[in-house]
Design a protein around this motif. Sequence first.
Motif, PDB file in Angstrom:
ATOM      1  N   ASP A   2      73.954  58.221   4.443  1.00 35.05           N
ATOM      2  CA  ASP A   2      74.230  57.665   3.118  1.00 35.05           C
ATOM      3  C   ASP A   2      75.735  57.609   2.882  1.00 35.05           C
ATOM      4  O   ASP A   2      76.475  58.529   3.246  1.00 35.05           O
ATOM      5  CB  ASP A   2      73.576  58.520   2.022  1.00 35.05           C
ATOM      6  N   LYS A   3      76.166  56.536   2.253  1.00 31.81           N
ATOM      7  CA  LYS A   3      77.586  56.360   1.977  1.00 31.81           C
ATOM      8  C   LYS A   3      78.083  57.431   1.000  1.00 31.81           C
ATOM      9  O   LYS A   3      77.504  57.644  -0.054  1.00 31.81           O
ATOM     10  CB  LYS A   3      77.830  54.967   1.391  1.00 31.81           C
ATOM     11  N   TYR A  45      86.342  49.518   8.704  1.00 30.73           N
ATOM     12  CA  TYR A  45      85.544  49.457   7.466  1.00 30.73           C
ATOM     13  C   TYR A  45      85.737  48.108   6.785  1.00 30.73           C
ATOM     14  O   TYR A  45      84.783  47.513   6.268  1.00 30.73           O
ATOM     15  CB  TYR A  45      85.953  50.587   6.533  1.00 30.73           C
ATOM     16  N   ASN A  60      76.353  54.011  11.296  1.00 27.63           N
ATOM     17  CA  ASN A  60      75.009  53.468  11.111  1.00 27.63           C
ATOM     18  C   ASN A  60      75.054  51.973  10.798  1.00 27.63           C
ATOM     19  O   ASN A  60      74.245  51.183  11.303  1.00 27.63           O
ATOM     20  CB  ASN A  60      74.303  54.219   9.982  1.00 27.63           C
ATOM     21  N   ARG A  61      76.012  51.581   9.975  1.00 27.68           N
ATOM     22  CA  ARG A  61      76.138  50.170   9.616  1.00 27.68           C
ATOM     23  C   ARG A  61      76.511  49.320  10.828  1.00 27.68           C
ATOM     24  O   ARG A  61      75.980  48.227  11.030  1.00 27.68           O
ATOM     25  CB  ARG A  61      77.194  50.034   8.524  1.00 27.68           C
ATOM     26  N   GLU A  71      73.548  48.853  13.153  1.00 33.04           N
ATOM     27  CA  GLU A  71      72.640  47.808  12.689  1.00 33.04           C
ATOM     28  C   GLU A  71      73.143  46.433  13.099  1.00 33.04           C
ATOM     29  O   GLU A  71      72.360  45.574  13.515  1.00 33.04           O
ATOM     30  CB  GLU A  71      72.496  47.881  11.164  1.00 33.04           C
ATOM     31  N   LYS A  72      74.456  46.218  12.996  1.00 36.90           N
ATOM     32  CA  LYS A  72      75.028  44.930  13.375  1.00 36.90           C
ATOM     33  C   LYS A  72      74.927  44.701  14.882  1.00 36.90           C
ATOM     34  O   LYS A  72      74.733  43.572  15.337  1.00 36.90           O
ATOM     35  CB  LYS A  72      76.502  44.852  12.945  1.00 36.90           C
ATOM     36  N   TYR A  91      78.142  56.898   7.892  1.00 31.91           N
ATOM     37  CA  TYR A  91      77.690  55.682   7.193  1.00 31.91           C
ATOM     38  C   TYR A  91      78.174  54.442   7.925  1.00 31.91           C
ATOM     39  O   TYR A  91      77.408  53.498   8.161  1.00 31.91           O
ATOM     40  CB  TYR A  91      78.217  55.686   5.759  1.00 31.91           C
ATOM     41  N   LEU A  92      79.441  54.461   8.325  1.00 27.34           N
ATOM     42  CA  LEU A  92      80.006  53.315   9.028  1.00 27.34           C
ATOM     43  C   LEU A  92      79.390  53.163  10.414  1.00 27.34           C
ATOM     44  O   LEU A  92      79.111  52.041  10.858  1.00 27.34           O
ATOM     45  CB  LEU A  92      81.524  53.480   9.132  1.00 27.34           C
ATOM     46  N   ALA A 144      83.728  45.551   8.764  1.00 31.62           N
ATOM     47  CA  ALA A 144      82.334  45.877   9.070  1.00 31.62           C
ATOM     48  C   ALA A 144      81.360  44.804   8.592  1.00 31.62           C
ATOM     49  O   ALA A 144      80.330  44.568   9.205  1.00 31.62           O
ATOM     50  CB  ALA A 144      81.957  47.231   8.459  1.00 31.62           C
ATOM     51  N   GLY A 145      81.677  44.144   7.475  1.00 27.65           N
ATOM     52  CA  GLY A 145      80.760  43.141   6.950  1.00 27.65           C
ATOM     53  C   GLY A 145      80.748  41.852   7.740  1.00 27.65           C
ATOM     54  O   GLY A 145      79.854  41.029   7.591  1.00 27.65           O
TER      55      GLY A 145
END
Length: 355
Positions: free
Chosen positions: A299-300, A170, A322-323, A326-327, A319-320, A173-174
Motif C-alpha cells: 500500500d502506498k 516514480y 509492485n506498481r 504490474e506494468k 508500492y513502487l 511509473a505511469g
Amino acid sequence: MKLHDFIKDKILMVLGQILAMMLLSIYLIVTGYPKRNCGLIIVVWVIAFLSYLVFEFMRRKKFFQKIDQILTELDQPYLLAEVMENGYRLEDKLYRDILRRSYKSVIEKIHQVETDRNEYKEFIESWVHEIKTPLTVIQLICENQKDMTSRKIMTELVRVERYIDTALFYARAGQVYKDFMIQQVDLKEIVTSVLKKDKLLLIENKMTCFVDFEKAMVPSDSKWVEFIINQLVINAVKYRKEECVDECEIDEKPMSDLVFETPRINFSVLEREASHQKSLVIWDNGIGIPERELARVFDKGFTGSNGRNREKATGIGLYLCNRLCEKLDLKITVESVEGEYTKVILTFPCLEKML
C-alpha cells in the motif's frame, strides 16, 4: 427503473385524474345525466389512463435500460452525453444539454491536470539530469581523496543518487510502456550490477550477500528490473538485524564458541517445469514483518511498525515495486516471519506469453 418509483413520480398526475373524475361525475349527476352512463364514462377513462401509464412506464424503462447499457459498455463513461440517444421528451433533451456542458467542463479539467502532470514530470526529469552533474564532480573529488571522510561522503552520495533515481522512476511509473525494452536478460548480471552499485552501503552495514545461481535468462526490461531489485536490497539493509546470537546459546556455550549471526541477503532462482516460469527469490535474515501487516506492505505510504521504530520510511519503495511489476507483467509476493526472515519472490512470465 422500478414500478413503484414510476408511480411515485406520477402521483400528482394520478391524484389529478381522480379529482377530475370525481368532479365530472358530480357535474353529470347534477345535470341529470344517467348514472349508468356516468359509470361507463369513468370506466373508459380509467382504462385509457391505466393504458397510458403502462405504455409510458415500458417506454421509459426501455429508454433508461439502453442508457445503462451504453454506460456499461463505454470505456470512458463521462462521454455518455455524447453517445446517448435523444429522448422524445423536452426535459430529456434539456438534461442531455446540461450533461454535455458539465462533461465538457470535466474534460477540460482533466486535460489541465494532465498538462500540469506532464510539466511536473518534465521538470523532475530535467532536475535529475542537472543534479547528476555536481554529484558526479563530488564523486570524482572523493575518489581522488583516499581517506575515511571521502569514503563517508561517497556512501552518502550513493544514498542521494538512490533517492534521486527513486524520484525519477516514480515520476515515470505511469508511462513505463514508453521506456520498455523487453528482451532476454540475465538475472545474475542484473543482481551483480545492483550489488556493485550498493557495495559501499552493504560494506558500511556489514551485510553479506550470496548469489546462489548461475546464468538465468528471463524476458523483461533490465533497467526496470534492476531498479526493483535495488529497492528490495535497500529494504533488506534498512530492516537488517545487527550481529546477534540467541540468548539460550549464551547460557549453554562460552563466548569463544559462540557463532554470531551476520546480516545477509541470499539470491536464488526457482524454475517451474510446468509453466517454464522463473522466480528470483531474495531472502534476508532481517527483523521480518509482522504477520498482520503482510497484506498491506504494497500500500502506498504504509510504513508499518518497523518503519516507525527504526529509520524514517516513506512507504514508497514496495508500492513502487509492485506498481512496476504490474506494468512489466511480473508477480511479486512477500513472505516473512517476524524476527526471523523476509523473502520476496519476483516471478517472471515465460517468453511465449510476452510475444
